[in-house]
Design an enzyme around this catalytic site. Sequence first.
Site, short mmCIF file in Angstrom:
data_model
loop_
_atom_site.label_atom_id
_atom_site.label_comp_id
_atom_site.label_asym_id
_atom_site.label_seq_id
_atom_site.Cartn_x
_atom_site.Cartn_y
_atom_site.Cartn_z
N TYR A 132 0.83 -1.13 -0.07
CA TYR A 132 -0.14 0.11 -0.09
C TYR A 132 0.92 1.29 -0.22
O TYR A 132 0.34 2.34 0.59
CB TYR A 132 -1.08 -0.20 1.18
CG TYR A 132 -2.02 -0.68 0.81
CD1 TYR A 132 -3.31 -0.13 0.62
CD2 TYR A 132 -2.16 -2.36 0.63
CE1 TYR A 132 -4.72 -0.85 0.21
CE2 TYR A 132 -3.36 -2.69 0.50
CZ TYR A 132 -4.66 -2.17 0.20
OH TYR A 132 -5.91 -3.02 -0.04
N GLY A 249 -9.96 -6.34 -4.47
CA GLY A 249 -8.65 -6.50 -4.93
C GLY A 249 -7.83 -7.41 -3.77
O GLY A 249 -7.15 -8.26 -4.13
N ASP A 250 -8.15 -7.13 -2.51
CA ASP A 250 -7.74 -7.95 -1.24
C ASP A 250 -8.17 -9.51 -1.40
O ASP A 250 -7.57 -10.48 -1.07
CB ASP A 250 -7.85 -7.22 -0.04
CG ASP A 250 -7.13 -5.94 -0.06
OD1 ASP A 250 -6.07 -5.74 -0.10
OD2 ASP A 250 -8.05 -4.94 0.03
N ARG A 251 -9.58 -9.50 -1.60
CA ARG A 251 -10.17 -10.53 -1.65
C ARG A 251 -9.62 -11.68 -2.94
O ARG A 251 -9.49 -12.74 -2.66
CB ARG A 251 -11.69 -10.50 -1.91
CG ARG A 251 -12.42 -11.67 -1.99
CD ARG A 251 -12.56 -12.75 -0.81
NE ARG A 251 -11.63 -13.63 -0.59
CZ ARG A 251 -11.39 -14.43 0.59
NH1 ARG A 251 -12.36 -14.07 1.65
NH2 ARG A 251 -10.52 -15.16 0.80
#
Length: 452
Positions: A132, A249-251
């Site tokens: 990030y 996007g994290d999933r």
Amino acid sequence: MGDVLLDVDLSGEATRLCPDAPVPVVDVSDVRRRAGGAGLVARMLAHDGHRVTLVTVLSDDDASLALEGALAGVRVVSGPSGAKTPVKTRVRAGSQPVVRVDEGCERPEVPAATAGMLRALDQAEVIVVADYGRGVAANPEIREMLAARAGDIPIVWDPHPSGAMPVPGVAVVTPNLSEAAKAADSGVGTPGAIPAVGSALGETLLDRWQSQAVLVTMGERGGLLSRPDTPPVAIPAPATEVADPCGAGDRLAASLAVHLAEGRSLQEAAERAINAAAAFLGAGGVASLPDRHRPVWHHSREEDAVGLARRVRANGGTVVATGGCFDLLHAGHARTLSAARDLGDCLIVCLNSDESVRRIKGEERPIVSQQDRAELLLALECVDAVLVFGEDTPEACLATLRPDVWVKGGDYRASELPEAGLVESWGGRCMTVPFHPARSTSVLADALAKVS
């Protein structure tokens, strides 16, 4: 592995305008604090039942305490961030976003990597890098470790426009279309040409990043998987009604890593991950994840054992304790302690004093003094505190700590432990973890005697 931040959602209704300015007044009825960034990926995987270690850096401010509470149930191996915890607060009126307020999001210096962070990466079976843009993925030692591991395990790299370049050799990099365009110094073209643009971007980024694959995600259009010397593959996404795209996007990255670790092909893993991301958004996105309130207790040396036990218990955590002489620390000890730490939120070792060891083991013992034994135990990432006791048995020590779980290594029943009755008297329980007979202090001492 990656950067963490605190996400705060303020939700309510807006039925009037502010008298001082033509802006809506939101009557907040719900406040939710969530782990964001790499913390969200870890939360997702832990919620799915996977054993997760989050490798990151943390601050020592109030926002970090809230972040730790949101990470309850996740093992955290962290170093100092050297910067404020980034906080992103979203205000919603009904389902409509009104404003987002960012605090502490200035770009910090690249943080240092601790030995525990590097060790956790070295022991991983699969790694998700959630970059990030706050420097964890830019640390040279971490990058060297990731590059070394890229040939051994799947590494999924979720990039950020202001983050570090992926290290060469990772299994797959997962930029969205705008991230891919920025990384390739390209515009995205017209909406109708998006698949063709994604294909060109994939080829460019394969060459630039030297990864095994690039999966460019394109929202409701699915994704485009590019690999060297192979035509790109378009992967459609199922039609989904999306109220909040946050976390998609994290999933995807989390699901992709799991399927690669299970041995599926990259294309099958990508197909399953895109479907998982769509299902996640269809179920409500980040709002579908259960709230966490208990703090997670990461490695700390700033508190004594009794104070740590009280603090963890007061915040709803589980206090785990184990005991012994731990003379000549060896691999069997390390395995037992690591298994014990996984049973709760902190691990306290009740350590026999030198006098106690001599009465139990004989005048030749201990080989290592109690001060050095305590220091070696505290050097282990899984040990949070050590409490030295001088009695022959740990009963008085246990009565002071009152742990929720008392753990011993051995091949006998937990109910047969001498301390079982005492621990059960305050509602605690006794447990045993596997015993490693080939690794013991006696065996090690005999071996040392032969070479002395």
